[in-house]
Design an enzyme around this catalytic site. Sequence first.
Site, PDB file in Angstrom:
ATOM      1  N   LEU A  90       0.872  -1.181   0.000  1.00 36.23           N
ATOM      2  CA  LEU A  90       0.000   0.000   0.000  1.00 36.23           C
ATOM      3  C   LEU A  90       0.906   1.227   0.000  1.00 36.23           C
ATOM      4  O   LEU A  90       1.912   1.253   0.714  1.00 36.23           O
ATOM      5  CB  LEU A  90      -0.892   0.029   1.244  1.00 36.23           C
ATOM      6  CG  LEU A  90      -2.282  -0.609   1.169  1.00 36.23           C
ATOM      7  CD1 LEU A  90      -2.974  -0.474   2.521  1.00 36.23           C
ATOM      8  CD2 LEU A  90      -3.136  -0.004   0.077  1.00 36.23           C
ATOM      9  N   ASP A  91       0.542   2.220  -0.790  1.00 30.09           N
ATOM     10  CA  ASP A  91       1.338   3.433  -0.816  1.00 30.09           C
ATOM     11  C   ASP A  91       1.404   4.060   0.566  1.00 30.09           C
ATOM     12  O   ASP A  91       0.521   3.873   1.410  1.00 30.09           O
ATOM     13  CB  ASP A  91       0.738   4.440  -1.803  1.00 30.09           C
ATOM     14  CG  ASP A  91       0.773   3.924  -3.230  1.00 30.09           C
ATOM     15  OD1 ASP A  91       1.749   3.255  -3.586  1.00 30.09           O
ATOM     16  OD2 ASP A  91      -0.188   4.199  -3.979  1.00 30.09           O
ATOM     17  N   ARG A  92       2.425   4.824   0.779  1.00 31.37           N
ATOM     18  CA  ARG A  92       2.623   5.473   2.073  1.00 31.37           C
ATOM     19  C   ARG A  92       1.429   6.340   2.460  1.00 31.37           C
ATOM     20  O   ARG A  92       1.057   6.432   3.635  1.00 31.37           O
ATOM     21  CB  ARG A  92       3.904   6.325   2.010  1.00 31.37           C
ATOM     22  CG  ARG A  92       4.283   6.999   3.313  1.00 31.37           C
ATOM     23  CD  ARG A  92       5.559   7.817   3.118  1.00 31.37           C
ATOM     24  NE  ARG A  92       5.916   8.566   4.306  1.00 31.37           N
ATOM     25  CZ  ARG A  92       6.899   9.461   4.366  1.00 31.37           C
ATOM     26  NH1 ARG A  92       7.627   9.693   3.282  1.00 31.37           N
ATOM     27  NH2 ARG A  92       7.164  10.109   5.489  1.00 31.37           N
ATOM     28  N   SER A  94      -1.664   5.829   1.555  1.00 36.46           N
ATOM     29  CA  SER A  94      -2.907   5.051   1.581  1.00 36.46           C
ATOM     30  C   SER A  94      -3.031   4.331   2.918  1.00 36.46           C
ATOM     31  O   SER A  94      -2.049   4.144   3.635  1.00 36.46           O
ATOM     32  CB  SER A  94      -2.927   4.037   0.434  1.00 36.46           C
ATOM     33  OG  SER A  94      -2.906   4.701  -0.818  1.00 36.46           O
TER      34      SER A  94
END
Length: 236
Positions: A90-92, A94
């Site tokens: 997961l993106d930072r 998100s």
Amino acid sequence: MTLKTANHRPSQENRPVKKKFKQNSSHSAVKKRPKPSQKDQKKPRISPSERKIILFNKPFDTLSQFTDGEGRKTLADFIPVKDVYAAGRLDRDSEGLMVLTNDGILQARLTQPKSKSEKTYWVQVEGDPSEDDLQKLRSGITLKDGPTLPAKVERIDEPKVWERNPPVRFRANIPTTWLAITIIEGRNRQVRRMTANIGYPTLRLIRYSMAGFTLLNLASGEWCETTLPDQRLNLT
């Protein structure tokens, strides 16, 4: 005589050239041996009693890895369990569900595109997209790295979730809308790029479910151990 001898030698030296050609062909054959190395890289099977599956509600501004050389928050700040690895990232910026496991085969099953594992995201977008806008996502749109597969998209009421820290920045004169978007791909920042493509930037993104696993009632930063939610994922 000397000239004849010099002319004769190259004709004899043609033979090692042929041998050299054979050596090159055998060398190129050596290069075409990826299959054994791929077999060596197969993940060992984990018995059900040894398998660990952890569900984690990743907070905003946390990296989807256990180490970082820049002092940023990582999984190690929340999860003390050893020898588990994230199935997907997961993106930072998100939030939401991450699945971690010590089972390499399960990890691959959850992340490989051919497995077509569904991932559902709760997405807060800026603005009020029409049904025509949402239909574009359902039909598939073209991003810079190619067309997307059709997605499942529906409007939802604002979910009862934790407050984000820091809070989302809103523009007072522009409404926001919550969507549930389900995809089977996993490209870099795909959902954010999809909503931006139709003109509605993502303000907040929360992954709610993945391949049958859900957030349950986990608060932000909490984790729990669980078992396989679906017998179709059982690889023993």
